[in-house]
Design a protein around this motif. Structure first.
Motif, PDB file in Angstrom:
ATOM      1  N   THR A 282       0.826  -1.205   0.000  1.00  0.00           N
ATOM      2  CA  THR A 282       0.000   0.000   0.000  1.00  0.00           C
ATOM      3  C   THR A 282       0.861   1.256   0.000  1.00  0.00           C
ATOM      4  O   THR A 282       0.636   2.182  -0.790  1.00  0.00           O
ATOM      5  N   GLU A 283       1.851   1.283   0.873  1.00  0.00           N
ATOM      6  CA  GLU A 283       2.687   2.483   1.007  1.00  0.00           C
ATOM      7  C   GLU A 283       3.583   2.716  -0.202  1.00  0.00           C
ATOM      8  O   GLU A 283       3.820   3.845  -0.603  1.00  0.00           O
ATOM      9  N   MET A 284       4.076   1.632  -0.797  1.00  0.00           N
ATOM     10  CA  MET A 284       5.048   1.764  -1.888  1.00  0.00           C
ATOM     11  C   MET A 284       4.439   1.477  -3.266  1.00  0.00           C
ATOM     12  O   MET A 284       5.166   1.301  -4.242  1.00  0.00           O
ATOM     13  N   ASN A 285       3.113   1.429  -3.348  1.00  0.00           N
ATOM     14  CA  ASN A 285       2.420   1.162  -4.608  1.00  0.00           C
ATOM     15  C   ASN A 285       2.914  -0.102  -5.297  1.00  0.00           C
ATOM     16  O   ASN A 285       3.019  -0.172  -6.517  1.00  0.00           O
ATOM     17  N   GLY A 286       3.248  -1.099  -4.489  1.00  0.00           N
ATOM     18  CA  GLY A 286       3.681  -2.381  -5.037  1.00  0.00           C
ATOM     19  C   GLY A 286       5.069  -2.384  -5.644  1.00  0.00           C
ATOM     20  O   GLY A 286       5.481  -3.372  -6.249  1.00  0.00           O
ATOM     21  N   MET A 287       5.814  -1.293  -5.470  1.00  0.00           N
ATOM     22  CA  MET A 287       7.118  -1.176  -6.120  1.00  0.00           C
ATOM     23  C   MET A 287       8.278  -1.668  -5.257  1.00  0.00           C
ATOM     24  O   MET A 287       9.375  -1.866  -5.763  1.00  0.00           O
ATOM     25  N   TYR A 288       8.057  -1.868  -3.969  1.00  0.00           N
ATOM     26  CA  TYR A 288       9.154  -2.267  -3.093  1.00  0.00           C
ATOM     27  C   TYR A 288       8.588  -2.906  -1.838  1.00  0.00           C
ATOM     28  O   TYR A 288       7.530  -2.532  -1.354  1.00  0.00           O
ATOM     29  N   ARG A 289       9.327  -3.886  -1.334  1.00  0.00           N
ATOM     30  CA  ARG A 289       9.028  -4.479  -0.029  1.00  0.00           C
ATOM     31  C   ARG A 289      10.356  -4.883   0.587  1.00  0.00           C
ATOM     32  O   ARG A 289      11.158  -5.580  -0.033  1.00  0.00           O
ATOM     33  N   ASP A 290      10.599  -4.443   1.784  1.00  0.00           N
ATOM     34  CA  ASP A 290      11.839  -4.774   2.486  1.00  0.00           C
ATOM     35  C   ASP A 290      11.827  -6.260   2.864  1.00  0.00           C
ATOM     36  O   ASP A 290      10.776  -6.905   2.904  1.00  0.00           O
ATOM     37  N   ASP A 291      13.004  -6.800   3.146  1.00  0.00           N
ATOM     38  CA  ASP A 291      13.078  -8.178   3.634  1.00  0.00           C
ATOM     39  C   ASP A 291      12.413  -8.257   4.996  1.00  0.00           C
ATOM     40  O   ASP A 291      12.408  -7.296   5.755  1.00  0.00           O
ATOM     41  N   MET A 292      11.812  -9.421   5.288  1.00  0.00           N
ATOM     42  CA  MET A 292      11.062  -9.557   6.533  1.00  0.00           C
ATOM     43  C   MET A 292      11.339 -10.915   7.162  1.00  0.00           C
ATOM     44  O   MET A 292      11.333 -11.934   6.481  1.00  0.00           O
ATOM     45  N   THR A 293      11.550 -10.883   8.469  1.00  0.00           N
ATOM     46  CA  THR A 293      11.790 -12.096   9.249  1.00  0.00           C
ATOM     47  C   THR A 293      11.143 -11.936  10.618  1.00  0.00           C
ATOM     48  O   THR A 293      11.216 -10.873  11.216  1.00  0.00           O
ATOM     49  N   ILE A 294      10.513 -13.025  11.088  1.00  0.00           N
ATOM     50  CA  ILE A 294      10.019 -13.081  12.461  1.00  0.00           C
ATOM     51  C   ILE A 294      10.480 -14.409  13.052  1.00  0.00           C
ATOM     52  O   ILE A 294      10.249 -15.464  12.465  1.00  0.00           O
ATOM     53  N   VAL A 295      11.144 -14.331  14.206  1.00  0.00           N
ATOM     54  CA  VAL A 295      11.562 -15.522  14.945  1.00  0.00           C
ATOM     55  C   VAL A 295      11.003 -15.385  16.357  1.00  0.00           C
ATOM     56  O   VAL A 295      11.147 -14.338  16.982  1.00  0.00           O
ATOM     57  N   VAL A 296      10.363 -16.446  16.847  1.00  0.00           N
ATOM     58  CA  VAL A 296       9.748 -16.423  18.179  1.00  0.00           C
ATOM     59  C   VAL A 296      10.212 -17.646  18.961  1.00  0.00           C
ATOM     60  O   VAL A 296      10.223 -18.758  18.425  1.00  0.00           O
ATOM     61  N   THR A 297      10.596 -17.431  20.198  1.00  0.00           N
ATOM     62  CA  THR A 297      10.935 -18.563  21.076  1.00  0.00           C
ATOM     63  C   THR A 297      10.440 -18.269  22.483  1.00  0.00           C
ATOM     64  O   THR A 297      10.470 -17.142  22.951  1.00  0.00           O
ATOM     65  N   LYS A 298       9.969 -19.310  23.130  1.00  0.00           N
ATOM     66  CA  LYS A 298       9.507 -19.199  24.503  1.00  0.00           C
ATOM     67  C   LYS A 298      10.728 -19.342  25.418  1.00  0.00           C
ATOM     68  O   LYS A 298      11.594 -20.177  25.175  1.00  0.00           O
ATOM     69  N   LEU A 299      10.800 -18.529  26.446  1.00  0.00           N
ATOM     70  CA  LEU A 299      11.924 -18.555  27.371  1.00  0.00           C
ATOM     71  C   LEU A 299      11.501 -19.249  28.658  1.00  0.00           C
ATOM     72  O   LEU A 299      10.413 -19.015  29.173  1.00  0.00           O
ATOM     73  N   GLN A 300      12.387 -20.083  29.158  1.00  0.00           N
ATOM     74  CA  GLN A 300      12.137 -20.762  30.426  1.00  0.00           C
ATOM     75  C   GLN A 300      13.311 -20.484  31.341  1.00  0.00           C
ATOM     76  O   GLN A 300      14.471 -20.605  30.943  1.00  0.00           O
ATOM     77  N   PHE A 301      13.025 -20.145  32.561  1.00  0.00           N
ATOM     78  CA  PHE A 301      14.057 -19.845  33.551  1.00  0.00           C
ATOM     79  C   PHE A 301      13.986 -20.854  34.678  1.00  0.00           C
ATOM     80  O   PHE A 301      12.930 -21.315  35.054  1.00  0.00           O
ATOM     81  N   GLY A 302      15.149 -21.150  35.231  1.00  0.00           N
ATOM     82  CA  GLY A 302      15.177 -22.010  36.405  1.00  0.00           C
ATOM     83  C   GLY A 302      15.610 -23.338  36.119  1.00  0.00           C
ATOM     84  O   GLY A 302      15.988 -24.278  36.088  1.00  0.00           O
TER      85      GLY A 302
END
Length: 75
Positions: free
Chosen positions: A55-75
């Motif tokens: 929408t913002e770039m009129n379909g002319m550009y999209r940056d690289d995208m990454t999502i990494v999720v991990t649950k943290l456990q303590f103890g």
């Protein structure tokens, strides 16, 4: 506190430039205990960020995208 769950999210600027922090973290936290739902949520967030880029770039550009999720456990 045993009632709290902690998790780590690493998201590239391509994601964070197009989604608000709470827009990213809330659905991830809600699906943290179900790997299939968490993966689906990540895909939906990536799709939303892609649509925002389009929408913002009129379909002319999209940056690289990454999502990494991990649950943290303590103890």
């Amino acid at each position: 506190d045993a009632a709290k769950e902690y998790f780590l999210v690493v998201a590239s600027d391509g994601v964070m430039d197009k989604l608000q922090v709470d827009e990213l973290l809330t659905p991830l936290a809600q699906n943290l205990d179900d790997p299939e739902s968490l993966e689906s949520t990540c895909r939906k967030l990536m799709k939303q960020a892609t649509e925002n880029w389009h929408t913002e770039m009129n379909g002319m550009y999209r940056d690289d995208m990454t999502i990494v999720v991990t649950k943290l456990q303590f103890g």
